[in-house]
Every structure is written in structure tokens, then in C-alpha cells.
Design a protein around this motif. Structure first.
Motif, PDB file in Angstrom:
ATOM      1  N   ILE A  68     -29.570 -27.403 -38.948  1.00  0.00           N
ATOM      2  CA  ILE A  68     -29.506 -25.953 -39.184  1.00  0.00           C
ATOM      3  C   ILE A  68     -31.150 -25.654 -40.011  1.00  0.00           C
ATOM      4  CG2 ILE A  68     -27.182 -25.911 -38.967  1.00  0.00           C
ATOM      5  CD1 ILE A  68     -27.217 -27.131 -42.195  1.00  0.00           C
ATOM      6  N   ASP A  69     -32.065 -26.146 -39.968  1.00  0.00           N
ATOM      7  CA  ASP A  69     -32.987 -26.046 -41.054  1.00  0.00           C
ATOM      8  C   ASP A  69     -33.400 -24.451 -40.799  1.00  0.00           C
ATOM      9  OD1 ASP A  69     -35.414 -26.664 -38.936  1.00  0.00           O
ATOM     10  OD2 ASP A  69     -33.945 -28.143 -38.775  1.00  0.00           O
ATOM     11  N   GLU A  70     -33.033 -23.219 -39.212  1.00  0.00           N
ATOM     12  CA  GLU A  70     -33.271 -22.549 -39.361  1.00  0.00           C
ATOM     13  C   GLU A  70     -32.810 -21.272 -40.104  1.00  0.00           C
ATOM     14  OE1 GLU A  70     -30.552 -22.386 -36.482  1.00  0.00           O
ATOM     15  OE2 GLU A  70     -31.521 -23.777 -37.353  1.00  0.00           O
ATOM     16  N   GLU A  71     -32.539 -22.003 -40.795  1.00  0.00           N
ATOM     17  CA  GLU A  71     -30.842 -20.870 -41.184  1.00  0.00           C
ATOM     18  C   GLU A  71     -30.980 -20.746 -43.404  1.00  0.00           C
ATOM     19  OE1 GLU A  71     -26.773 -21.926 -41.254  1.00  0.00           O
ATOM     20  OE2 GLU A  71     -27.121 -22.765 -39.712  1.00  0.00           O
ATOM     21  N   TYR A  72     -31.606 -21.778 -43.496  1.00  0.00           N
ATOM     22  CA  TYR A  72     -32.456 -21.559 -45.230  1.00  0.00           C
ATOM     23  C   TYR A  72     -33.708 -22.265 -45.243  1.00  0.00           C
ATOM     24  CZ  TYR A  72     -32.419 -26.307 -44.565  1.00  0.00           C
ATOM     25  OH  TYR A  72     -32.522 -27.948 -44.271  1.00  0.00           O
ATOM     26  N   THR A  95     -35.427 -28.387 -63.589  1.00  0.00           N
ATOM     27  CA  THR A  95     -35.942 -27.976 -62.954  1.00  0.00           C
ATOM     28  C   THR A  95     -34.299 -27.531 -61.594  1.00  0.00           C
ATOM     29  OG1 THR A  95     -37.132 -29.934 -62.256  1.00  0.00           O
ATOM     30  CG2 THR A  95     -36.254 -28.872 -59.674  1.00  0.00           C
ATOM     31  N   LYS A  96     -35.049 -25.824 -61.354  1.00  0.00           N
ATOM     32  CA  LYS A  96     -34.085 -25.316 -60.998  1.00  0.00           C
ATOM     33  C   LYS A  96     -34.084 -25.170 -59.106  1.00  0.00           C
ATOM     34  CE  LYS A  96     -31.085 -21.824 -60.461  1.00  0.00           C
ATOM     35  NZ  LYS A  96     -30.485 -22.076 -59.646  1.00  0.00           N
ATOM     36  N   PHE A  97     -33.218 -25.619 -58.421  1.00  0.00           N
ATOM     37  CA  PHE A  97     -33.525 -25.864 -57.075  1.00  0.00           C
ATOM     38  C   PHE A  97     -32.389 -24.926 -56.441  1.00  0.00           C
ATOM     39  CE2 PHE A  97     -30.979 -27.687 -53.386  1.00  0.00           C
ATOM     40  CZ  PHE A  97     -31.770 -27.696 -52.462  1.00  0.00           C
ATOM     41  N   ASP A  98     -33.060 -24.151 -55.530  1.00  0.00           N
ATOM     42  CA  ASP A  98     -32.443 -22.768 -55.226  1.00  0.00           C
ATOM     43  C   ASP A  98     -32.284 -23.341 -53.489  1.00  0.00           C
ATOM     44  OD1 ASP A  98     -31.370 -21.236 -56.885  1.00  0.00           O
ATOM     45  OD2 ASP A  98     -33.901 -21.223 -57.497  1.00  0.00           O
ATOM     46  N   VAL A  99     -31.230 -23.283 -52.751  1.00  0.00           N
ATOM     47  CA  VAL A  99     -30.818 -22.832 -51.061  1.00  0.00           C
ATOM     48  C   VAL A  99     -31.181 -21.416 -50.522  1.00  0.00           C
ATOM     49  CG1 VAL A  99     -29.742 -22.730 -49.118  1.00  0.00           C
ATOM     50  CG2 VAL A  99     -29.231 -25.047 -51.377  1.00  0.00           C
ATOM     51  N   ILE A 100     -32.417 -20.533 -50.202  1.00  0.00           N
ATOM     52  CA  ILE A 100     -32.616 -19.150 -49.815  1.00  0.00           C
ATOM     53  C   ILE A 100     -31.897 -19.472 -48.365  1.00  0.00           C
ATOM     54  CG2 ILE A 100     -34.431 -17.399 -49.877  1.00  0.00           C
ATOM     55  CD1 ILE A 100     -35.357 -20.086 -52.046  1.00  0.00           C
ATOM     56  N   LEU A 101     -30.798 -18.300 -48.133  1.00  0.00           N
ATOM     57  CA  LEU A 101     -30.963 -17.990 -46.498  1.00  0.00           C
ATOM     58  C   LEU A 101     -31.264 -17.469 -45.777  1.00  0.00           C
ATOM     59  CD1 LEU A 101     -26.717 -18.095 -47.579  1.00  0.00           C
ATOM     60  CD2 LEU A 101     -27.777 -19.527 -46.488  1.00  0.00           C
ATOM     61  N   THR A 102     -31.784 -17.671 -44.605  1.00  0.00           N
ATOM     62  CA  THR A 102     -32.813 -16.743 -43.578  1.00  0.00           C
ATOM     63  C   THR A 102     -31.517 -15.596 -43.521  1.00  0.00           C
ATOM     64  OG1 THR A 102     -32.508 -18.098 -41.653  1.00  0.00           O
ATOM     65  CG2 THR A 102     -34.253 -18.861 -43.696  1.00  0.00           C
ATOM     66  N   GLN A 137     -26.201 -12.697 -43.326  1.00  0.00           N
ATOM     67  CA  GLN A 137     -26.574 -12.425 -44.471  1.00  0.00           C
ATOM     68  C   GLN A 137     -25.084 -12.016 -45.434  1.00  0.00           C
ATOM     69  OE1 GLN A 137     -29.354 -11.371 -45.559  1.00  0.00           O
ATOM     70  NE2 GLN A 137     -29.626 -13.157 -43.520  1.00  0.00           N
ATOM     71  N   THR A 138     -23.949 -11.718 -45.087  1.00  0.00           N
ATOM     72  CA  THR A 138     -22.994 -11.292 -45.675  1.00  0.00           C
ATOM     73  C   THR A 138     -22.548 -12.494 -46.394  1.00  0.00           C
ATOM     74  OG1 THR A 138     -20.849 -12.089 -43.616  1.00  0.00           O
ATOM     75  CG2 THR A 138     -21.896  -9.504 -44.331  1.00  0.00           C
ATOM     76  N   HIS A 139     -22.628 -13.975 -46.390  1.00  0.00           N
ATOM     77  CA  HIS A 139     -22.501 -14.568 -47.456  1.00  0.00           C
ATOM     78  C   HIS A 139     -23.084 -14.772 -48.616  1.00  0.00           C
ATOM     79  CE1 HIS A 139     -19.966 -18.243 -47.892  1.00  0.00           C
ATOM     80  NE2 HIS A 139     -20.786 -19.107 -48.528  1.00  0.00           N
ATOM     81  N   GLU A 140     -22.391 -14.790 -49.641  1.00  0.00           N
ATOM     82  CA  GLU A 140     -23.142 -15.180 -50.617  1.00  0.00           C
ATOM     83  C   GLU A 140     -23.851 -15.824 -51.156  1.00  0.00           C
ATOM     84  OE1 GLU A 140     -21.597 -10.456 -52.844  1.00  0.00           O
ATOM     85  OE2 GLU A 140     -23.458 -12.225 -53.195  1.00  0.00           O
ATOM     86  N   HIS A 141     -24.729 -16.460 -51.797  1.00  0.00           N
ATOM     87  CA  HIS A 141     -24.566 -18.019 -52.644  1.00  0.00           C
ATOM     88  C   HIS A 141     -23.507 -18.279 -53.787  1.00  0.00           C
ATOM     89  CE1 HIS A 141     -28.079 -18.146 -50.726  1.00  0.00           C
ATOM     90  NE2 HIS A 141     -28.991 -17.684 -51.854  1.00  0.00           N
ATOM     91  N   SER A 142     -22.779 -18.800 -53.803  1.00  0.00           N
ATOM     92  CA  SER A 142     -20.865 -18.733 -53.970  1.00  0.00           C
ATOM     93  C   SER A 142     -21.035 -19.545 -54.860  1.00  0.00           C
ATOM     94  CB  SER A 142     -20.040 -18.064 -53.573  1.00  0.00           C
ATOM     95  OG  SER A 142     -19.670 -19.081 -52.376  1.00  0.00           O
TER      96      SER A 142
END
Length: 270
Positions: free
Chosen positions: A40-44, A59-66, A71-76
Motif C-alpha cells: 500500500i506504499d503508493e498511498e502514503y 522525534t515527530k513521526f508522520d504518515v502523509i497520505l498521498t 482525501q476525505t479521510h482525516e488522519h485521526s
């Protein structure tokens, strides 16, 4: 015995766990490579870097959705104590087509098909099962009918499996944790206004000591709660240990009076 201790003085979320593990010396590049086995690596995209929280470098870690993911899904839920949003999406039967909500069964299949090593697979499955059972209990559904809105989102899949990969990589043989502060007050989700801790979080923390504090915020997310509840063999104060490494993982929110970080301490228990 090489032991990891979660010092959750400001709660725990999935991204704080990964941030703390990276901060303690785990290799995020190797984790990123391993996670490609899920297809699923094309998604993030993943990002990590140093931030200062109330005087503590962490350290701050983030998953950034592509744009490939919905797009409607919030990183929640797993994302650093932000407000929770739940969304209904069309469901597909393959993990890498529709990307909003995924079923418990799809996630289990994807983990099993990815051929991670045994301890990564077992830890990941156990954490997802804990969350799935809690969600099922609250919504009155059997496990196989549970859809993960927040937790099935890409970011939580990454947080849970990523944490299992990094813990394995660090050669951790046992895990302990402090009591878990949940925060207080209310959060807004699509079902309305809910008390903190959210029902799923509280369900997951059954049998786990909860610490009280006055912070009117969601300090512990379902993902963070499940990681601690499943992995920790005991809850209490820091055990007698020879400390080898320490990591601080930053949450998203900044509080006035204390650093919003998760501290992990790794060392040898005689």
C-alpha cells in the motif's frame, strides 16, 4: 533481559510510539522497506524529524497520505491526539483498492500475506485484534463484521505494524509500561460529542491501570492504548534496569505546562 518501558506521562498514541522508537535509535529506513510488503506504499509517505516540545528534543513521526488514498479521510485517531473523525466509505475486498475503511479480516489477511517475521506478525495481529474486539463490543458486532474507520486508515496500519517492526529490530524481549493517563473532557466525532477517554480507548484499557490527570484533551488514542495493553507484561513504575537508550516521541498537540511526548527507556533487567 532486554526490556522496553513506556513512560506515558502524557499519554500514548501510535505515532508517538514510532517517534520514540526512532528517537531511541531504531532504523526508520529499514521499517519503511519492510512496510512495502503490505503493497500500500503508493498511498502514503512517511516523515520523521526532530522537534522541540517544551524544551525536550524529541522525534515527530508522520504518515502523509498521498492523492492515491481517499482525501476525505482525516488522519485521526492515531494521529497525535487530534480530534477524531469517523467516515463511512465504500468497502472493497482488497487492501489496496478503496482506502477509507477496511475490515478487520482484510487487515489480518494483508498482515499474513506480507510475510513479516513471526514476532512482527504476531504482535501486529494481537494489537489489531485488541482494537477490533473493543470496536465490536461497543458497536455490537462480531469481529469479522468490524470495519475500521479510524484504525483501518493507512496511518494506523503503519503505526501498529511499524511499531512491531521497530520493536523487533531493537531486539526487545519484554515490555513494561507506566499507568496510562487518558485525559478528560470531550471530543467531537461524527457520531456526536463523546467523553474522553473515547469508548474504544476505555474498552481497550480494561485491566490496565489508568492514571488520572486534569488535562482536558484526548491523551491516549485507541491505537496507543492497544499497543501498550497488548505488549506490556506489567504496569507500574520504572523497573530496576541498566538503561541503554532513551527515546522521546512527540505528539501533535503542545501543552502549556508539560511536554507532550512519550518517553521510552530501553535497557537490561538482571
Amino acid at each position: 533481559m532486554r526490556t522496553l518501558y513506556f513512560d506515558c506521562f502524557s499519554g500514548i498514541s501510535g505515532d508517538m510510539v514510532i517517534g520514540a522508537l526512532i528517537d531511541a535509535g531504531a532504523d526508520p529506513v529499514q521499517m519503511e522497506e519492510e512496510l512495502k510488503k503490505l503493497n500500500i506504499d503508493e498511498e502514503y509517505n512517511l516523515s520523521w524529524g526532530k522537534v522541540v516540545k517544551n524544551g525536550i528534543t524529541s522525534t515527530k513521526f508522520d504518515v502523509i497520505l498521498t492523492s492515491k488514498s481517499e482525501q476525505t479521510h482525516e488522519h485521526s485517531h492515531s494521529h497525535g491526539h487530534e480530534h477524531s473523525h469517523e467516515h463511512e466509505h465504500n468497502h472493497s475486498h482488497v487492501l489496496h483498492h478503496h482506502h477509507g475503511s477496511r475490515t478487520y479480516k482484510q487487515i489480518v489477511e494483508a498482515i499474513n500475506e506480507a510475510n513479516f517475521n513471526e514476532s512482527v506478525t504476531n504482535r501486529s495481529l494481537a494489537i489489531f485484534k485488541k482494537i477490533g474486539e473493543a470496536e465490536g463490543h461497543i458497536h455490537g458486532l462480531p469481529l469479522e463484521k468490524v470495519h475500521f474507520h479510524e484504525v483501518g486508515a493507512v496511518d494506523s496500519i503503519i503505526d501498529i505494524i511499524g511499531a512491531a517492526i521497530l520493536i523487533d529490530q531493537l531486539g526487545i524481549e519484554s515490555v513494561q509500561s507506566s499507568a496510562i493517563p487518558t485525559g478528560s473532557g470531550h471530543i467531537h466525532i461524527d457520531h456526536g460529542i463523546y467523553p474522553v477517554p473515547a469508548p474504544a480507548t476505555l474498552e481497550i484499557l480494561k485491566g490496565v491501570p489508568i492514571a488520572s490527570n486534569d488535562i482536558r484533551f484526548e491523551l491516549t488514542t485507541p491505537t496507543g492504548a492497544a499497543i501498550a495493553a497488548v505488549l506490556a507484561e506489567r504496569f507500574g513504575s520504572l523497573p530496576a534496569m541498566t538503561v541503554e537508550s532513551i527515546g522521546y516521541g512527540a505528539g501533535t498537540k503542545t501543552f502549556e505546562n508539560h511536554p507532550n511526548v512519550l518517553r521510552i527507556i530501553i535497557g537490561e533487567i538482571q
